[in-house]
Scaffold this active site. Sequence first.
Site, mmCIF file in Angstrom:
data_model
loop_
_atom_site.group_PDB
_atom_site.id
_atom_site.type_symbol
_atom_site.label_atom_id
_atom_site.label_comp_id
_atom_site.label_asym_id
_atom_site.label_seq_id
_atom_site.Cartn_x
_atom_site.Cartn_y
_atom_site.Cartn_z
ATOM 1 N N GLU A 67 16.873 16.857 18.271
ATOM 2 C CA GLU A 67 15.719 16.106 18.177
ATOM 3 C C GLU A 67 15.946 14.778 18.538
ATOM 4 O OE1 GLU A 67 16.212 18.513 16.265
ATOM 5 O OE2 GLU A 67 14.501 19.387 15.237
ATOM 6 N N GLY A 100 13.228 22.746 15.665
ATOM 7 C CA GLY A 100 12.276 23.620 14.695
ATOM 8 C C GLY A 100 12.710 24.909 14.801
ATOM 9 N N ALA A 134 10.274 22.891 18.475
ATOM 10 C CA ALA A 134 8.871 22.781 18.526
ATOM 11 C C ALA A 134 8.556 22.644 20.115
ATOM 12 C CB ALA A 134 8.477 21.294 17.818
ATOM 13 N N GLU A 168 15.266 25.030 12.146
ATOM 14 C CA GLU A 168 14.664 24.826 10.862
ATOM 15 C C GLU A 168 14.121 26.217 10.524
ATOM 16 O OE1 GLU A 168 12.629 21.152 12.380
ATOM 17 O OE2 GLU A 168 13.475 20.070 10.606
HETATM 18 C C1 LIG Z 1 3.013 12.315 12.525
HETATM 19 C C2 LIG Z 1 3.071 13.327 13.015
HETATM 20 C C3 LIG Z 1 3.284 14.419 12.310
HETATM 21 C C4 LIG Z 1 3.383 15.856 13.208
HETATM 22 C C5 LIG Z 1 4.328 16.771 12.474
HETATM 23 C C6 LIG Z 1 5.124 17.738 13.139
HETATM 24 C C7 LIG Z 1 6.150 18.270 12.357
HETATM 25 C C8 LIG Z 1 7.193 18.729 13.447
HETATM 26 C C9 LIG Z 1 8.263 19.457 12.740
HETATM 27 C C10 LIG Z 1 9.304 19.483 13.379
HETATM 28 C C11 LIG Z 1 9.682 19.054 14.686
HETATM 29 C C12 LIG Z 1 10.670 19.571 15.306
HETATM 30 C C13 LIG Z 1 11.150 18.885 16.581
HETATM 31 C C14 LIG Z 1 11.675 19.791 17.603
HETATM 32 O O1 LIG Z 1 11.758 20.883 17.469
HETATM 33 S S1 LIG Z 1 11.731 18.938 19.005
HETATM 34 C C15 LIG Z 1 12.134 20.340 20.019
HETATM 35 C C16 LIG Z 1 13.860 20.443 19.932
HETATM 36 N N1 LIG Z 1 14.207 21.378 21.050
HETATM 37 C C17 LIG Z 1 14.852 21.025 22.108
HETATM 38 O O2 LIG Z 1 15.058 19.738 21.985
HETATM 39 C C18 LIG Z 1 15.307 21.657 23.075
HETATM 40 C C19 LIG Z 1 15.026 21.379 24.179
HETATM 41 N N2 LIG Z 1 15.382 22.424 25.379
HETATM 42 C C20 LIG Z 1 16.580 22.445 25.690
HETATM 43 O O3 LIG Z 1 17.718 21.881 25.405
HETATM 44 C C21 LIG Z 1 16.798 23.345 26.768
HETATM 45 O O4 LIG Z 1 15.509 23.520 27.651
HETATM 46 C C22 LIG Z 1 17.212 24.608 26.514
HETATM 47 C C23 LIG Z 1 16.443 25.304 25.496
HETATM 48 C C24 LIG Z 1 18.774 24.545 26.148
HETATM 49 C C25 LIG Z 1 17.108 25.521 27.853
HETATM 50 O O5 LIG Z 1 17.915 24.952 28.914
HETATM 51 P P1 LIG Z 1 18.041 25.771 30.265
HETATM 52 O O6 LIG Z 1 18.252 27.200 30.252
HETATM 53 O O7 LIG Z 1 18.779 25.005 31.060
HETATM 54 O O8 LIG Z 1 16.367 25.814 30.739
HETATM 55 P P2 LIG Z 1 15.583 24.345 30.833
HETATM 56 O O9 LIG Z 1 15.859 23.128 30.212
HETATM 57 O O10 LIG Z 1 15.319 24.229 32.507
HETATM 58 O O11 LIG Z 1 14.340 24.765 30.315
HETATM 59 C C26 LIG Z 1 13.294 25.677 30.909
HETATM 60 C C27 LIG Z 1 12.034 25.508 30.627
HETATM 61 O O12 LIG Z 1 11.468 25.376 29.377
HETATM 62 C C28 LIG Z 1 10.934 24.014 28.800
HETATM 63 N N3 LIG Z 1 11.250 23.682 27.741
HETATM 64 C C29 LIG Z 1 12.635 23.978 26.955
HETATM 65 N N4 LIG Z 1 12.493 23.385 25.808
HETATM 66 C C30 LIG Z 1 11.327 23.394 25.329
HETATM 67 C C31 LIG Z 1 10.332 22.959 24.266
HETATM 68 N N5 LIG Z 1 11.081 22.874 23.035
HETATM 69 N N6 LIG Z 1 9.019 22.634 24.445
HETATM 70 C C32 LIG Z 1 8.600 23.058 25.394
HETATM 71 N N7 LIG Z 1 8.895 23.186 26.667
HETATM 72 C C33 LIG Z 1 10.522 23.417 26.638
HETATM 73 C C34 LIG Z 1 11.595 23.307 29.976
HETATM 74 O O13 LIG Z 1 10.797 21.932 30.148
HETATM 75 C C35 LIG Z 1 11.745 24.038 31.175
HETATM 76 O O14 LIG Z 1 10.400 23.959 31.985
HETATM 77 P P3 LIG Z 1 9.946 23.064 33.149
HETATM 78 O O15 LIG Z 1 11.337 23.368 33.912
HETATM 79 O O16 LIG Z 1 8.692 23.585 33.226
HETATM 80 O O17 LIG Z 1 10.161 21.680 32.451
#
Ligand SMILES: CCCCCCCC/C=C\C=C\CC(=O)SCCNC(=O)CCNC(=O)[C@H](O)C(C)(C)COP(=O)(O)OP(=O)(O)OC[C@H]1O[C@@H](n2cnc3c(N)ncnc32)[C@H](O)[C@@H]1OP(=O)(O)O
Length: 718
Positions: A123, A100, A61, A103
């Site tokens: 998550e 997500g 997500a 998922e």
């Molecule tokens: C009551 C309310 C109901 C609402 C209903 C909603 C229903 C929702 C249903 C499902 C929900 C699912 C929840 C999720 O999916 S939560 C997200 C899960 N994913 C993560 O936690 C992944 C997070 N990211 C990482 O671990 C790393 O970034 C990785 C992907 C492994 C890449 O690592 P690396 O290559 O070292 O690069 P960076 O970490 O520096 O990331 C690069 C930039 O990308 C941005 N980033 C990364 N992941 C996300 C993301 N998921 N969303 C937005 N942005 C993301 C990261 O911030 C970096 O950018 P910046 O340097 O500008 O911060």
Amino acid sequence: MALYSRVSGSVGMITLQNPPVNALSAAVRQGIVDMMHRALSEPEVKSVVICGQNGKFCGGADIREFGAKMTGPPLVPMVHLIEAASKPVVAAIEGIALGGGLELALSCHYRIAHSKATLGFPEVALGLLPGAGGTQRLPRLIGVPAALDLITTGRHVTAAEARQLGIVDEVTDLNAVDAAVKFAQSVTGKSLDARRISTYPCPRPPDLDAIFERAMQQVRRSARGAIAPGTCVQAVHAAVTLPYAKGMERERELFSLLFTSGQARALQYYFFAQRAVSRWSTANGARWDTSKPRPVRKAAVIGLGTMGRGITVSLAQAGFSVVAVETQEQQLSEAKQAVSGMLERGAKRRGVPLAHDKIKYSCSVQAVADVDLVIEAVFEDMALKKTVFQQLSAICKPGVLLCTNTSGLDIDELASQTQSPELVVGMHFFAPAHVMQLLEVVYGPRSSPEVVATAMQMGKKMGKVSVAVGNCRGFVGNRMLKPYLEQAFFLLEEGATPEQVDQVLEEFGFAMGVFKVSDLSGLDVGWKVRKSDGLVSPASTGTSARIRGGSRYSPLGDLLCERGRFGQKTGRGWYQYDKPGGRVAKPDPWLHGFLEEYRAQHGLVARHIDHQEVLERCLYALINEGFQILQDGIAAGPEDIDVIYVLGYGWPRHRGGPMFYAGQVGLDKVVERLEHYQQIHPDVPGLQPCSLLRKLAASGNPAIHKWREVIQKPRSQL
Ligand SMILES: CCCCCCCC/C=C\C=C\CC(=O)SCCNC(=O)CCNC(=O)[C@H](O)C(C)(C)COP(=O)(O)OP(=O)(O)OC[C@H]1O[C@@H](n2cnc3c(N)ncnc32)[C@H](O)[C@@H]1OP(=O)(O)O
């Protein structure tokens, strides 16, 4: 968004496009839904492949959307649409399938992964649970114990492990998208009845209750007050005890509970804070994007005590050639053995090749003549460090970076011992240096931007999170520790015990209370510093014994040191241990008696101190110093301070860090409580709210990302 194309005539390909990680933003979700409908409606299309642009399937997500009003199609109906499709849908997993993203993959009928891909449900680290059916599908696919492990720890698994667990159907070393297309063609027309995970019965192991009981105990032990891990266990429990549709309702209920929690906000703030610190700036205008790091191939470490050994290991494991110098023969041979052991254990744990051959040992400083960077890690003594810096400046080739691992001494004073002060920075590692993730990169007024950039990049290469901070006594972390420790000592004088203070701090979520940490690091460390600052005076009684420079001072730590109680290493400190070097802290009746005697000698009357007072005095004094640090321009923003405290000082991540926590409490409330305690303790300057804190509180407690607008142009001491 998502791109649609037709490949090999009969395969509809949906490509997620949202750099850098193809997160499931509203536009991407809309794209997937629209393109699925298109693929299902085109008669020529017999099967579908879902993949991500630029070699990354999907990072989950879009976390940036969580703070705002959610728009676009929700995830749950989207994954149901995919799973219910009448044509086979294959996920081509390259790079990452996280949260997500996984998922989404689990809703597809088949999953083909590249061998280098990683998959997981992270998550929990964001204070959430997989909320698009992950907690219901994963246990159905791989069983309850494995699902509990992945969902409650958030650990990423390799494609090979995912294959072994049964999460993916095939792993390829070749192009995973091409492999998925071929696979999609091969399953065209086959029944999908057995491919929809939501229809699988959830396996019920005979010892189900015991499994969940153990999982709960495990998360209680490791979560330190975080609510998400236990909630994840509850969601998986629903998968076993309820039919799928009911389980999904329960997942949604639990997800909503977490989604709106302060802990989720704190963890998501922290996620971005940790990434923001790499975009550093200094008080004199240098920045990450305009400063080019210098190449470093060969580094040297001077001094192979505990810190020097850990730094040597970190450098070697990161692939640098290292010259490790220790002038004492005996120390050198002990260090060699210790470093070898650390490298062997590291290689075993991380499954990486041994890095012994990266290190050359020497007992002569002359051996560093041809290195590109030196990290000095000798004893924390200014005179000694000055001598080392003078030597280095004379021995090293021109242009070498000279770094010091001091935990608080003046970088500028050291820089002034060299011919090129612009090449000097602090690289403050935390013990154990090969394990702890934090590195404070300390710049002085003359440190060149390239040198700061190089130290920051070196930290990153060693797998650390580097935070750039200005030069002042104790830098950021240790400077904030001083008022925190001071309050803890004062609380003992007023009637508390070490175990009471520690219990409050541990219940708050600290890995260890302040007195246990002090016993672990050694009481003599602070004692030496206080002695060299002229604070330790001969034992006396009365008020004057507890005043230094007009401010309240507690000599308690000094008195313990005078009695040889240095903490764990001597088997006695604020607690007692079964032997010198023992690890299990037990309350010490001797210490309680000593405190009573001390109070009597100094005319102090013990009073009952409640939980709230312990917490507020320790934490708000620390937080106040954090605001002073921001005001002085020593840290560029609150994120820098928060990352330092979470990674270096055991601050609970689910509370975001001290500055974020202050914002959650309410800055006006922090000011009000500090003023309250200052009235009672007018001789403690650290309880006087600093002007930046007052200013922010008066401007209506703005959100933390707006603080920088209020912080005036850094008025650095540099
Ligand atoms: C009551 C309310 C109901 C609402 C209903 C909603 C229903 C929702 C249903 C499902 C929900 C699912 C929840 C999720 O999916 S939560 C997200 C899960 N994913 C993560 O936690 C992944 C997070 N990211 C990482 O671990 C790393 O970034 C990785 C992907 C492994 C890449 O690592 P690396 O290559 O070292 O690069 P960076 O970490 O520096 O990331 C690069 C930039 O990308 C941005 N980033 C990364 N992941 C996300 C993301 N998921 N969303 C937005 N942005 C993301 C990261 O911030 C970096 O950018 P910046 O340097 O500008 O911060």
